[in-house]
Enzyme design. Structure first.
Site, short mmCIF file in Angstrom:
data_model
loop_
_atom_site.label_atom_id
_atom_site.label_comp_id
_atom_site.label_asym_id
_atom_site.label_seq_id
_atom_site.Cartn_x
_atom_site.Cartn_y
_atom_site.Cartn_z
N GLU A 275 0.82 -1.20 0.00
CA GLU A 275 0.00 0.00 0.00
C GLU A 275 0.86 1.26 0.00
OE1 GLU A 275 -3.33 -2.45 2.55
OE2 GLU A 275 -2.02 -1.01 3.56
N PRO A 276 1.67 1.46 -1.05
CA PRO A 276 2.47 2.68 -1.12
C PRO A 276 1.59 3.89 -1.41
CG PRO A 276 2.66 1.45 -3.16
CD PRO A 276 1.85 0.60 -2.22
N GLY A 277 1.96 5.00 -0.84
CA GLY A 277 1.28 6.26 -1.13
C GLY A 277 2.29 7.33 -1.47
N ARG A 278 3.12 7.67 -0.48
CA ARG A 278 4.07 8.76 -0.64
C ARG A 278 5.01 8.55 -1.83
NH1 ARG A 278 5.85 11.98 3.71
NH2 ARG A 278 5.01 10.39 5.11
N ARG A 314 2.73 20.35 6.18
CA ARG A 314 3.78 19.43 6.61
C ARG A 314 4.93 20.11 7.35
NH1 ARG A 314 6.73 16.88 3.72
NH2 ARG A 314 6.82 14.94 4.91
N CYS A 346 -1.79 34.18 10.10
CA CYS A 346 -1.43 34.82 11.38
C CYS A 346 -1.03 33.78 12.42
CB CYS A 346 -2.58 35.69 11.88
SG CYS A 346 -2.84 37.14 10.84
#
Length: 421
Positions: A275-278, A314, A346
């Site tokens: 299950e790769p994502g990145r 991030r 802000c």
């Protein structure tokens, strides 16, 4: 490798100048390369060649339907962690038998949704969840295929907020209790045990933690089979990292990862899911932003951009590093100077980089945040009543806006004021 390269001093996305897209779409925006997405998916698919397998894209990294359809058309399955992600996958044309449902807090309604719409399997993470799934499946007259997510107590050596396989983490069943939990699963109506699930974290940059976890999974497979369970599928999770900098230190390649899988669990005769994502989406996307002001402060200068922490959180959340490059390539040998690169929100945390060396920039210059395709748009918000920024997909010499920027009226009109006010 990605498809965001300088040509004749201008940054291109595949065959289109980034500045041309910016002029038509406005800044800030996310920009994805179809070629990079497909290349990275294919690397994983090819790495498992020779054994039955399915590469399921981790939708939590990037969930736009255009990206999902692009990958699904190439043969990808989907890993979802909510009812909403399940609905997105289905809307993008992904069949239920290619959708894996992960996550520790599945509700009865989400289980019902997936059972009625079709599901490849549920990755179950606790005994209470297992009992609820049994009740829902029995009520519907269906059988829920399940794996049990085991926690192998392996340190993934990644950021604490994205480590998931240590004994103190909230995910999965302690592997020491796995045999008892599988016995419970076998006794419950409406459930069919088909395999084992494990996932130890995200942005892993070495193979040793995977090897330790997968060896434990292999041992558990033999034990469970001896106990009478039919273990035919191993869901090995994702987590392989990407290079966020241009240094010589690169994470392992999918080919090396695939070889490790074959060496540790290949002898078991199981179908393999990953299950790769990145690694599929991360370097396939950039965020493009414009300089609003260059501000001189006490002992430091600031680049104030129109992109902010609500667009790319991030750095604020994980202290994450992104290469930030000008869209117009600086001349060779140009002097650089340190800037704090910040957004207009802000919050002091609305800082992308401190004392980052950059070529001289001025108002209206464009910059690109590299490696922003994963956990960028999906984690964005409308904080400070700032519109969600557009997402744009490039294929060769054409591009399309795949999520438009909402107007202020559209945002504000979602609120309702009670009659009594």
């Amino acid at each position: 490798m990605d498809h965001f390269l300088y040509r004749d001093g201008v940054l291109y996305a595949e065959d289109i100048p980034v500045s041309e897209i910016a002029a038509k779409v406005g800044t800030p925006f996310y920009l994805y390369s179809s070629a990079t997405l497909l290349r990275h998916f294919t690397l994983f698919d090819d790495a498992l060649d020779g054994m039955p397998h399915l590469v399921c894209f981790a939708m939590k990294s990037a969930s736009n339907q255009a990206i999902l359809k692009l990958l699904a058309d190439a043969g990808a399955g989907m890993d979802v962690v909510s009812g909403g992600e399940y609905m997105r996958a289905k809307a993008a044309g992904v069949p239920g038998d290619k959708i894996v449902f992960s996550g520790i807090g599945k509700t009865a309604d989400e289980m019902r949704l997936a059972l009625e719409g079709g599901i490849r399997q549920f990755n179950v993470e606790s005994e209470p969840e297992m009992q609820v799934l049994s009740a829902v499946a029995t009520q519907l007259g269906k059988t829920a295929p399940i794996t049990v997510r085991v926690n192998p107590d392996v340190d993934a050596k990644t950021h604490a907020k994205i480590a998931t396989g240590r004994k103190e983490d909230k995910f999965g069943i302690p592997i020491a209790r796995a045999r008892d939990v599988y016995a419970l699963a076998a006794s419950l109506p409406g459930l069919k045990v088909i395999g084992i699930d494990v996932h130890i974290g995200s942005q892993l940059t070495e193979l040793a933690p995977f090897e330790a976890a997968y060896q434990k999974v292999a041992e558990l497979t033999e034990q469970l089979r001896a106990d009478g369970h039919e273990i035919t599928r191993l869901d090995l999770g994702g987590g392989l990292g990407i290079p966020y900098t241009r240094s010589n230190e690169a994470p392992p390649l999918p080919t090396e990862y695939g070889a490790l899988i074959k060496n540790t669990v290949g002898h078991l005769g199981c179908e393999i899911e990953i299950e790769p994502g990145r690694l599929i989406s991360g370097n396939a996307g950039i965020m493009v932003s414009k300089v609003i002001y260059v501000k001189s402060g006490e002992g430091r200068d600031f680049l104030i951009l129109d992109g902010a922490m609500n667009d790319l959180i991030r750095p604020a959340m994980y202290e994450a590093y992104h290469d930030i490059i000008p869209v117009i390539e600086p001349a060779p040998g140009v002097d650089q100077q340190p800037y704090d690169i910040v957004g207009p929100v802000c919050e002091s945390g609305d800082t992308f980089a401190k004392q980052r060396d950059m070529p001289p920039l001025k108002a209206d210059d464009l910059v690109a945040f590299r490696s922003a395709g994963a956990y960028g748009a999906v984690m964005s918000s409308e904080y400070n009543t700032r519109p969600l920024i557009p997402e744009v997909l490039v294929q060769g010499d054409q591009f399309a806006v795949i999520r438009p920027r909402p107007t202020f009226d559209e945002m504000i009109n979602r609120d309702t004021i009670p009659e009594w006010l």
